[in-house]
Design a protein around this motif. Structure first.
Motif, short mmCIF file in Angstrom:
data_model
loop_
_atom_site.label_atom_id
_atom_site.label_comp_id
_atom_site.label_asym_id
_atom_site.label_seq_id
_atom_site.Cartn_x
_atom_site.Cartn_y
_atom_site.Cartn_z
N HIS A 316 40.56 29.03 28.73
CA HIS A 316 40.89 28.03 27.71
C HIS A 316 39.86 26.92 27.78
O HIS A 316 39.92 26.07 28.66
CB HIS A 316 42.30 27.45 27.96
N GLU A 317 38.92 26.95 26.87
CA GLU A 317 37.79 26.02 26.90
C GLU A 317 38.27 24.57 26.71
O GLU A 317 37.76 23.66 27.35
CB GLU A 317 36.78 26.42 25.81
N GLU A 318 39.30 24.39 25.86
CA GLU A 318 39.72 23.03 25.52
C GLU A 318 40.19 22.25 26.75
O GLU A 318 39.90 21.08 26.91
CB GLU A 318 40.72 22.98 24.37
N ASN A 319 40.91 22.94 27.67
CA ASN A 319 41.29 22.19 28.89
C ASN A 319 40.69 22.79 30.16
O ASN A 319 41.17 22.53 31.27
CB ASN A 319 42.82 22.01 28.99
N LYS A 320 39.67 23.62 29.96
CA LYS A 320 38.86 24.15 31.08
C LYS A 320 39.73 24.78 32.17
O LYS A 320 39.68 24.38 33.34
CB LYS A 320 38.00 23.04 31.71
N ARG A 321 40.57 25.71 31.76
CA ARG A 321 41.37 26.39 32.77
C ARG A 321 41.68 27.82 32.32
O ARG A 321 41.54 28.15 31.14
CB ARG A 321 42.66 25.63 33.04
N TRP A 322 42.08 28.64 33.30
CA TRP A 322 42.47 30.01 32.97
C TRP A 322 43.91 30.02 32.47
O TRP A 322 44.76 29.30 32.96
CB TRP A 322 42.38 30.91 34.21
N GLY A 323 44.16 30.87 31.48
CA GLY A 323 45.53 31.12 31.03
C GLY A 323 45.80 32.61 31.17
O GLY A 323 44.87 33.41 31.34
N ALA A 324 47.08 32.99 31.13
CA ALA A 324 47.42 34.42 31.19
C ALA A 324 47.26 35.00 29.79
O ALA A 324 47.68 34.39 28.81
CB ALA A 324 48.86 34.60 31.65
N MET A 325 46.62 36.17 29.70
CA MET A 325 46.43 36.80 28.38
C MET A 325 47.80 37.20 27.81
O MET A 325 48.05 37.01 26.64
CB MET A 325 45.55 38.03 28.55
N HIS A 326 48.68 37.73 28.64
CA HIS A 326 50.03 38.09 28.18
C HIS A 326 50.99 37.06 28.75
O HIS A 326 51.25 36.04 28.16
CB HIS A 326 50.37 39.51 28.61
N HIS A 327 51.52 37.30 29.94
CA HIS A 327 52.21 36.25 30.68
C HIS A 327 51.96 36.49 32.16
O HIS A 327 51.52 37.58 32.54
CB HIS A 327 53.69 36.13 30.31
N PRO A 328 52.23 35.52 33.00
CA PRO A 328 51.78 35.61 34.40
C PRO A 328 52.50 36.68 35.24
O PRO A 328 52.12 36.89 36.38
CB PRO A 328 52.09 34.22 34.97
N PHE A 329 53.48 37.35 34.66
CA PHE A 329 54.18 38.39 35.43
C PHE A 329 53.54 39.76 35.25
O PHE A 329 54.00 40.76 35.78
CB PHE A 329 55.66 38.42 35.03
N THR A 330 52.45 39.80 34.48
CA THR A 330 51.75 41.04 34.16
C THR A 330 50.91 41.53 35.35
O THR A 330 50.17 40.76 35.96
CB THR A 330 50.85 40.81 32.94
N LYS A 331 51.04 42.81 35.64
CA LYS A 331 50.40 43.35 36.84
C LYS A 331 48.91 43.57 36.62
O LYS A 331 48.50 44.19 35.63
CB LYS A 331 51.07 44.68 37.18
N PRO A 332 48.10 43.09 37.57
CA PRO A 332 46.66 43.35 37.49
C PRO A 332 46.36 44.81 37.85
O PRO A 332 47.15 45.44 38.54
CB PRO A 332 46.06 42.43 38.56
N GLN A 333 45.20 45.29 37.40
CA GLN A 333 44.84 46.67 37.72
C GLN A 333 44.17 46.80 39.09
O GLN A 333 43.60 47.84 39.40
CB GLN A 333 43.95 47.25 36.62
N THR A 334 44.20 45.75 39.86
CA THR A 334 43.68 45.84 41.23
C THR A 334 44.71 45.29 42.20
O THR A 334 45.54 44.45 41.83
CB THR A 334 42.37 45.05 41.38
N GLU A 335 44.65 45.80 43.42
CA GLU A 335 45.55 45.31 44.47
C GLU A 335 44.87 44.19 45.25
O GLU A 335 45.48 43.57 46.11
CB GLU A 335 45.88 46.43 45.46
N GLU A 336 43.55 44.00 44.98
CA GLU A 336 42.77 43.09 45.84
C GLU A 336 42.93 41.62 45.42
O GLU A 336 42.28 41.17 44.47
CB GLU A 336 41.30 43.48 45.80
N ILE A 337 43.74 40.94 46.19
CA ILE A 337 44.05 39.55 45.87
C ILE A 337 42.79 38.66 45.92
O ILE A 337 42.58 37.81 45.05
CB ILE A 337 45.15 39.04 46.81
N ALA A 338 41.92 38.94 46.89
CA ALA A 338 40.71 38.12 47.03
C ALA A 338 39.85 38.21 45.77
O ALA A 338 39.32 37.20 45.29
CB ALA A 338 39.92 38.58 48.26
#
Ligand code: ASP
Length: 471
Positions: A316-338
């Motif tokens: 989100h360029e307007e407030n210079k931060r990341w937002g969730a594309m769907h919502h934050p409960f959506t599972k990433p396709q990687t297990e690697e937290i780092a």
């Protein structure tokens, strides 16, 4: 005598029946008056003859359009050349013997004949109870019920349980602004109206329901947008022990059957529905909701598709931060937290969007069940781990006690109906819609409340409560 519907009279020739409804039209032919009586099932022609039934005839002379009446009379076949093959009751008519006027009616502010598209929409919405009398909108409401009834039956037959979730709830981050409701019994605290039942449906998976659905109202306080509604209806679904493909197959099968059964005039362009990755969609169609119709002028063509493999985050360029594309409960396709923390832009997710003719008609995802992962995702979104734990205490508590892998989807019902019924916008498929700026013209909502009510809620306004102007 029990009242029957007009649609039944064709089978009652020779019988005396009782009909009730509205005067649709009155035609005066000197010695004979014809009334088209309208009820929810259609029209019946009623005949008043000055020679055979004098007093009834006299009363018929006073009838005006939209009077609410009851008729008792004998059903007779119409003379051959008077038959109207266009309507189901066109072969018969009712010879009136008795008439009762329940209610007179003033001239309506607009005609309820025809589609009504040419009438000022604010006027139609202000008198929605009259607008809904028109045949087009009566059909829309019936088809809406058919679709919802189909969904309910289909899902019930497949082990889904319909569960109602609260309307007075807590904010869930779905990306829109919440509607807030002050809690009188807990002064200073607020409920949020649900942007969706997201957390409840996930917690129903912890509860062992395994397959949940709900015809759910979702409330989002969005800025005025022409074709958006503050409240919309979703078919909300959640399933345990499934992968993404199974969710999409279920939706594909459900919607194929809905179209084939209820909208047989429509042609589904491609079956199975095409599956595109986000990247493919963007590269090929420059849109994450591509319109795959061959001919965009043909309203009977339905081009469904699914879009998957979305990025997990968007910048989100307007407030210079990341937002969730769907919502934050959506599972990433990687297990690697780092990696998620280090290169959020690279992470894809198990989000899936359901698209029809260039409209996003639903979205969902496989969910995060690992609490460390959930914490990491929220960290990228700018929330410290302690804050996440506090805000989603329900997840942190619940997931400790055995959580199945789960995911879901929520197709919107209004948009689908407006496309399937060829209506120009979603207001036409909602019984009591609001204007683009969230005013309910028929009820006069929103409305000021009394000083006493505000006081009870410990609310002091810094604007005038009647005109919204600064004090
Ligand atoms: N809660 C989401 C929405 O309302 C759908 C889902 O993830 O199932 O869009």
């Amino acid at each position: 005598m029990k009242r029957i519907f007009t649609k039944e009279i064709a089978q009652r020739v020779g019988e005396t029946v009782k009909l009730s409804g509205w005067v649709n039209t009155r035609r005066d032919h000197g010695k004979i008056i014809f009334i088209d009586l309208r009820d929810k099932t259609g029209l019946a022609q009623v005949v008043f003859n000055s020679e055979s039934d004098g007093t009834v005839y006299k009363e018929a002379e006073t009838l005006r359009p939209e009077y609410v009446i009851e008729i008792i009379g004998r059903v007779e076949k119409r003379p051959e050349k008077m038959k109207n093959p266009k309507i189901t009751t066109g072969g018969v008519e009712v010879k009136a013997e008795k008439i009762k006027i329940f209610s007179q009616a003033e001239t309506l502010p607009f005609s309820i004949e025809g589609t009504g598209y040419d009438i000022n929409e604010e006027t139609r919405l202000a008198y929605r109870y009259l607008d809904l009398r028109r045949a087009r909108l009566q059909r829309v409401l019936r088809m809406r019920q058919e679709v919802i009834y189909f969904m309910r039956t289909y899902l019930k037959e497949r082990e889904f349980t319909e569960v109602e979730t609260p309307i007075l709830t807590k904010s869930t981050p779905e990306g829109a602004r919440d509607f807030l409701v002050p809690a009188r019994l807990q002064p200073g605290k607020f409920y949020a109206l649900p942007q969706s039942p997201q957390q409840y449906k996930q917690l129903l998976m912890v509860a062992g329901l395994e397959r949940y659905f709900q015809i759910a109202r979702c409330l989002r306080d969005e800025d005025p947008r022409a074709d958006r509604q503050a409240e919309h209806t979703q078919l909300d679904i959640e399933m345990s022990f499934v992968d993404q493909a199974e969710i999409l197959e279920l939706i594909e099968d459900l919607y194929t059957k809905i179209v084939e059964t209820l909208f047989p005039e429509k042609k589904i362009k491609t079956k199975p529905f095409p599956r595109l990755t986000y990247q493919e969609a963007m590269e090929k169609y420059k849109s994450d909701k591509p319109d795959l119709r061959n001919n965009k002028d043909n309203p009977d063509e339905l081009a469904f598709c699914f879009v998957t493999d979305f990025p997990l985050f968007e910048w989100h360029e307007e407030n210079k931060r990341w937002g969730a594309m769907h919502h934050p409960f959506t599972k990433p396709q990687t297990e690697e937290i780092a990696t998620i923390k280090k290169n959020p832009e690279k992470i894809l997710s198990y989000q899936h969007d359901f698209v029809l003719n260039g409209w996003e008609i639903g979205g969902g995802s496989i969910r995060i069940t690992d609490l460390e992962m959930l914490t990491a995702v929220f960290e990228v979104l700018g929330h410290a781990p302690e804050e996440t734990k506090e805000k989603f205490k329900n997840y942190f508590d619940a997931f400790k006690y055995g959580v199945p892998p789960h995911g879901g989807i929520a197709p919107g019902i209004d948009r689908f109906l407006s496309i399937a019924l060829k209506e120009p916008n979603i207001r036409e498929v909602i019984a009591f819609p609001k204007t683009g700026d969230n005013r309910g013209l028929m009820m006069g909502t929103p409305a000021p409340v009394s000083e006493a009510q505000l006081k009870e809620l410990h609310i002091k306004l810094d604007i005038d409560k009647d005109n919204g102007e600064k004090k």
